[in-house]
Each structure stands twice: as structure tokens, then as C-alpha cells.
Enzyme design. Structure first.
Site, PDB file in Angstrom:
ATOM      1  N   GLN A 264       2.073  -4.588   1.642  1.00 48.32           N
ATOM      2  CA  GLN A 264       2.379  -3.908   2.897  1.00 48.32           C
ATOM      3  C   GLN A 264       3.879  -3.682   3.076  1.00 48.32           C
ATOM      4  O   GLN A 264       4.703  -4.269   2.392  1.00 48.32           O
ATOM      5  CB  GLN A 264       1.845  -4.733   4.072  1.00 48.32           C
ATOM      6  CG  GLN A 264       0.330  -4.770   4.135  1.00 48.32           C
ATOM      7  CD  GLN A 264      -0.177  -5.411   5.412  1.00 48.32           C
ATOM      8  OE1 GLN A 264      -0.558  -6.565   5.424  1.00 48.32           O
ATOM      9  NE2 GLN A 264      -0.169  -4.648   6.491  1.00 48.32           N
ATOM     10  N   HIS A 265       4.187  -2.807   4.017  1.00 48.67           N
ATOM     11  CA  HIS A 265       5.528  -2.588   4.581  1.00 48.67           C
ATOM     12  C   HIS A 265       6.500  -1.835   3.691  1.00 48.67           C
ATOM     13  O   HIS A 265       7.514  -1.346   4.189  1.00 48.67           O
ATOM     14  CB  HIS A 265       6.200  -3.908   4.970  1.00 48.67           C
ATOM     15  CG  HIS A 265       5.349  -4.878   5.704  1.00 48.67           C
ATOM     16  ND1 HIS A 265       4.600  -4.537   6.810  1.00 48.67           N
ATOM     17  CD2 HIS A 265       5.121  -6.197   5.490  1.00 48.67           C
ATOM     18  CE1 HIS A 265       3.965  -5.605   7.245  1.00 48.67           C
ATOM     19  NE2 HIS A 265       4.244  -6.621   6.463  1.00 48.67           N
TER      20      HIS A 265
ATOM     21  N   ASP B 288      -2.693  -5.227   1.640  1.00 45.19           N
ATOM     22  CA  ASP B 288      -3.241  -6.329   0.850  1.00 45.19           C
ATOM     23  C   ASP B 288      -3.940  -7.384   1.697  1.00 45.19           C
ATOM     24  O   ASP B 288      -4.987  -7.913   1.314  1.00 45.19           O
ATOM     25  CB  ASP B 288      -2.161  -6.973  -0.022  1.00 45.19           C
ATOM     26  CG  ASP B 288      -0.885  -7.336   0.726  1.00 45.19           C
ATOM     27  OD1 ASP B 288      -0.841  -7.198   1.967  1.00 45.19           O
ATOM     28  OD2 ASP B 288       0.081  -7.754   0.064  1.00 45.19           O
TER      29      ASP B 288
END
Length: 476
Positions: free
Chosen positions: A75-76, A238
């Protein structure tokens, strides 16, 4: 596709590697798998993810007979694309902390200089309070540190979005797609409202407003795999993929001990924590996934083993040979800074070192207990948001440690269920692919044999001692 068995593929494009699993769509039985490494570091060329996917898929026997595929991903991460779809600069990963100051600036700006008001405003707007991990803060860093790259950015997406887009038959920027789970980690999409906050994206980019991916439904068919007939599911982040792979339900909290430490709980209600400790993420099914993440998890055990000159099996034996609480020795494991609490520049510390506690066994015990205490704080933070927690599912590389398994229930204060080791992010992506293939209202029920339950008396004194010294560390 001929034959009675339908196959689906799940992909985990994680921080360290790409994993591909091919499973039976109806039973979930594993048919084959493959893996390929990613480059190290917190700044990575996205093309490396595509190359790793190609290699992992080949190692898994190819995707020629797969009917559906979905991608779960870290992520991110910030992936910036220009008007032609070319990558503007190497992606900044979730664990890149150079945007820590940008996160603080964004909080102050939204609060008109008042930090408390800014935290409240962010929590109300998108269910999260900015920290260095989130995409919005990385975009602010880009706008300030590399304005020419910010000017070139026509669209911004996440690692799983980008890989799904690259392997799909459609390549225009207008075909970029994400899902609720991953979008909720950007800090410019709200899990509560289901909408982008483009004003916050524009604020992060200093007035620029790049395009963003369309947010698809949980089991939506978003396209087809390039050069094949396989349909593509929307994929997810995830943590949401792992929850789906574990078939986590409301009342479950998943504690994952991988590169990062993650506590995530499935709940039907959106969460907005003004302190920023709990991120109000969405899951991959239409529920919510309030989450606490730490930067330091399995590598705490790696570091302790390296320091003591032993392997992980010996580290576990040493830890279990020492008394509970390690006679007062405490390791606060902020070895790479920390995200929760938000201390990006902190370092690890050892407290209570005496002649008595200067033994390998004591240090091994302190490492395991310090790791688990940090995650126990996360469990309590999620519970404090009104989230019901009925059972703990413990997964990730460090969950294989006998010491972790045996000490976790006492430190968590709850029974702990340890599923067999598996690629749960890739499995969750495969389960989503099977869901998209079926067109059903809910994901398929796949058997999950082999889980073990661990119980222990509450280790309240260990938690209390950790809290005492952690409080001193948090003030660094």
C-alpha cells in the site's frame, strides 16, 4: 478453456518480492506457484515489479490456463505517470520516511496552524491522519523537492494499480483502476463516504490535480489480461488481500508479522481515529479494515539473531529459556524509525541492562516480547475505537517462531490462532479473482485446514514494563 477444473491466479507484488499462486477456483487448492525478488530500498523503478511478475508467473508455469487474475500489492507507494503513461520518477514505497515533515505540514495546514484541529479535520475527511507512509504526504514531498516532476505528473496511482494496468489489455490513463482497500491508504479517498477528496490531493500537490484511478467494486471485472482471455479483478492493498485470503470476518483481528507489523480488524463500521494511531481503511469486500501498522516486525528478530550470532530456531529456544519479562530487560524495537507511534527518526533502545540480564537468553526474550508488545498496543488501540475483537489470527514470517507463537497469547491477552504458513496476500488476490469469475454475491468458501490455537495466562506485567520504558522512548 477445456477441462473440468477452472483455475485462478493471485499476485502479491510486495515490498520484497512478487509471488504468484495458481489455485482451483472452486476448492482453493494450490496448483502451482512462483516467486521473484524485487530490488531492495525504499525507492524502486516500477518496471522492476513488472519484470518480477513476468518471472514469477513463468516460474508458476505460466498463466495460459488461468480464467481470472487479481493483484494484491504493497500500500501507499507513490507511482507518478506522465501524459503518455511513462513513469515520471522511481516510486517511493510505503516505508520511505522522507515525507515525515510534509505529513506534519499537511496536518497544520488543514487545521489553520492548530495541530489538534488539523488531526480532527483529516480524520473527519478521510478517516486517517497523515504520516510519512501515506501517498498524499509523498506527493507533497514531490511538489516541494522535485517540482518539475510534480509538473510532469498527469496521473498518480499505487503499486497494485500500476501493475494491474501494465498487464491489462488497456493502457490509456483513463483505464487506471483501484479498489476501496488500496484507495483508503492514500489520504485522499474516504472509506466512510466512498469518494475521493480531490481538494486534499490538490492541497498535497500544491495546486496541481493529477488524475486518479477509478475505484472499482469488490468483485468487479475491470478488464482482461493482455494476450490472454483471463479476466482481471480489481485487486487490492496487501492488508485487505491478506484478510480476504484468511477469510477474516467481523470480530477477527489479523496480526501480520512481516516486513512491517500490522494489526487489522474486519468491521462493518467506518473508523476515524483523531490520534492517527488507527487508520480507517476499507477492506476488499465492502466492510472496513481499521489498521495499525508499525515499521518494525520480523526484522527485529533478524537483528536480534544477527547480534547474538544464532539462527532463528536458536533465537526462539533462547527466548523460551528466559523468564517472562526477561528480569526487567526491555527492547523497544524502533530499529528503522517508527510509524506507530509516529517517530520516523527514532532508534531502538534497550532498558534494564544489568549483569544479570546481560545474557543471550535475556536479550532474545526481550526482542520477542518487545516485538509483540508493540503489536499488543495496536490491538488495544483498535479495540478502543469500538471494534469487536473475538479472535486473533497470527500470520507472517515471524509467526512461524515457536517463541512468538507461545508468548503472543499472553501478551495479546487473547487466544491466538496460527494458520499454516502461506502466501495470504496472493491467496486473497486469487480468492478475489475467483469471486469475480463466479459473479456471486460473496467470495467462495475455501477450506483452511491446519490452524493451531495457542493460549496462555495474561502477561500483564510484561505489558506494563514495556509501557513504562516506551513512554520514555516516545519522548525522544
Amino acid at each position: 478453456m477445456s477441462g473440468a477444473r477452472r483455475l485462478v491466479a493471485g499476485v502479491d507484488t510486495s515490498t520484497q518480492a512478487c509471488k504468484v499462486v495458481v489455485r482451483d477456483a472452486d476448492t482453493g487448492a494450490l496448483v502451482r506457484s512462483g516467486r521473484a525478488p524485487h530490488p531492495p530500498g525504499t525507492e524502486v523503478p516500477p518496471r522492476a515489479w513488472e519484470a518480477a511478475f513476468t518471472a514469477a508467473a513463468a516460474q508458476a508455469g505460466g498463466l495460459h490456463d488461468v480464467a481470472a487474475l487479481a493483484v494484491g500489492g504493497q500500500q501507499h507507494g507513490m507511482v507518478c505517470l506522465d501524459a503518455d503513461g511513462e513513469v515520471v520518477r522511481d516510486a517511493l514505497l510505503w516505508n520511505d520516511v522522507r515525507s515525515a515533515d510534509a505529513a506534519h505540514d499537511l496536518i497544520l495546514e488543514l487545521g489553520n496552524g492548530d495541530e489538534a484541529a488539523g488531526r480532527q479535520a483529516w480524520a473527519d475527511a478521510v478517516g486517517v491522519v497523515p504520516v510519512a507512509s501515506f501517498t498524499a504526504t509523498k506527493l507533497r514531498w514531490l511538489a516541494d523537492a522535485e517540482p518539475a516532476h510534480a509538473d510532469r505528473t498527469a496521473a498518480v496511482c499505487l503499486p497494485h494499480d500500476w501493475l494491474t494496468w501494465r498487464i491489462s489489455a488497456g493502457r490509456g490513463l483513463g483505464t487506471l483502476t483501484t479498489d476501496r482497500g488500496d484507495a483508503s491508504g492514500t489520504a485522499y479517498w474516504s472509506a466512510r463516504t466512498g469518494e475521493y477528496r480531490l481538494d486534499l490531493l490538490e492541497r498535497a500537490m500544491r495546486g496541481r490535480r493529477p488524475g486518479v484511478p477509478r475505484v472499482a467494486g469488490p468483485a468487479e471485472r475491470i478488464g482482461v489480461l493482455a494476450g490472454a482471455d483471463a479476466i482481471l479483478g480489481p485487486g487490492t492493498g496487501d492488508n485487505a488481500a491478506a484478510a480476504l485470503g484468511l477469510a477474516a470476518r467481523p470480530g477477527d483481528v489479523v496480526v501480520s508479522l512481516g516486513t512491517s507489523g500490522v494489526v487489522s480488524a474486519v468491521t462493518p463500521t467506518a473508523v476515524a481515529d483523531v490520534t492517527g494511531t488507527v487508520a480507517g481503511f476499507a477492506d476488499a469486500t465492502g466492510n472496513h479494515l481499521p489498521l495499525v501498522a508499525t515499521l518494525n516486525a520480523a526484522r527485529v528478530l533478524d537483528a536480534a539473531a544477527a547480534l547474538l550470532g544464532v539462527d532463528h530456531a536458536a533465537l526462539s529456544e533462547l527466548a523460551l529459556s528466559a523468564p517472562s519479562g526477561a528480569d526487567g530487560l526491555v527492547l523497544v524495537p524502533y530499529l528503522e524509525g517508527e510509524r506507530t507511534p509516529n517517530l520516523p527518526h527514532a532508534t531502538g533502545s534497550v532498558h534494564g541492562l544489568t549483569l544479570r540480564t546481560s545474557t543471550p537468553a535475556h536479550l532474545a526474550r526481550a526482542a520477542v516480547e518487545g516485538l509483540l508488545c508493540g503489536l499488543a498496543d495496536g490491538i488495544e488501540a483498535v479495540a478502543a475505537q469500538g471494534v469487536s475483537i473475538e479472535r486473533v489470527l497470527l500470520v507472517g514470517g515471524a509467526a512461524r517462531s515457536p517463541a512468538v507463537q507461545q508468548l503472543a497469547p499472553g501478551i495479546f491477552g487473547r487466544p491466538v490462532l496460527v494458520p499454516p504458513p502461506g502466501e495470504y496476500v496472493a491467496d486473497g488476490a486469487a480468492r478475489q479473482a475467483a469471486w469475480a469469475l463466479s459473479g456471486a454475491e460473496a467470495p467462495p468458501e475455501w477450506p483452511q485446514p491446519g490452524s493451531r490455537t495457542f493460549e496462555a495466562p495474561p502477561a500483564s506485567r510484561v505489558r506494563e514494563r514495556y509501557a513504562e520504558v516506551r513512554g520514555r522512548t516516545d519522548g525522544q
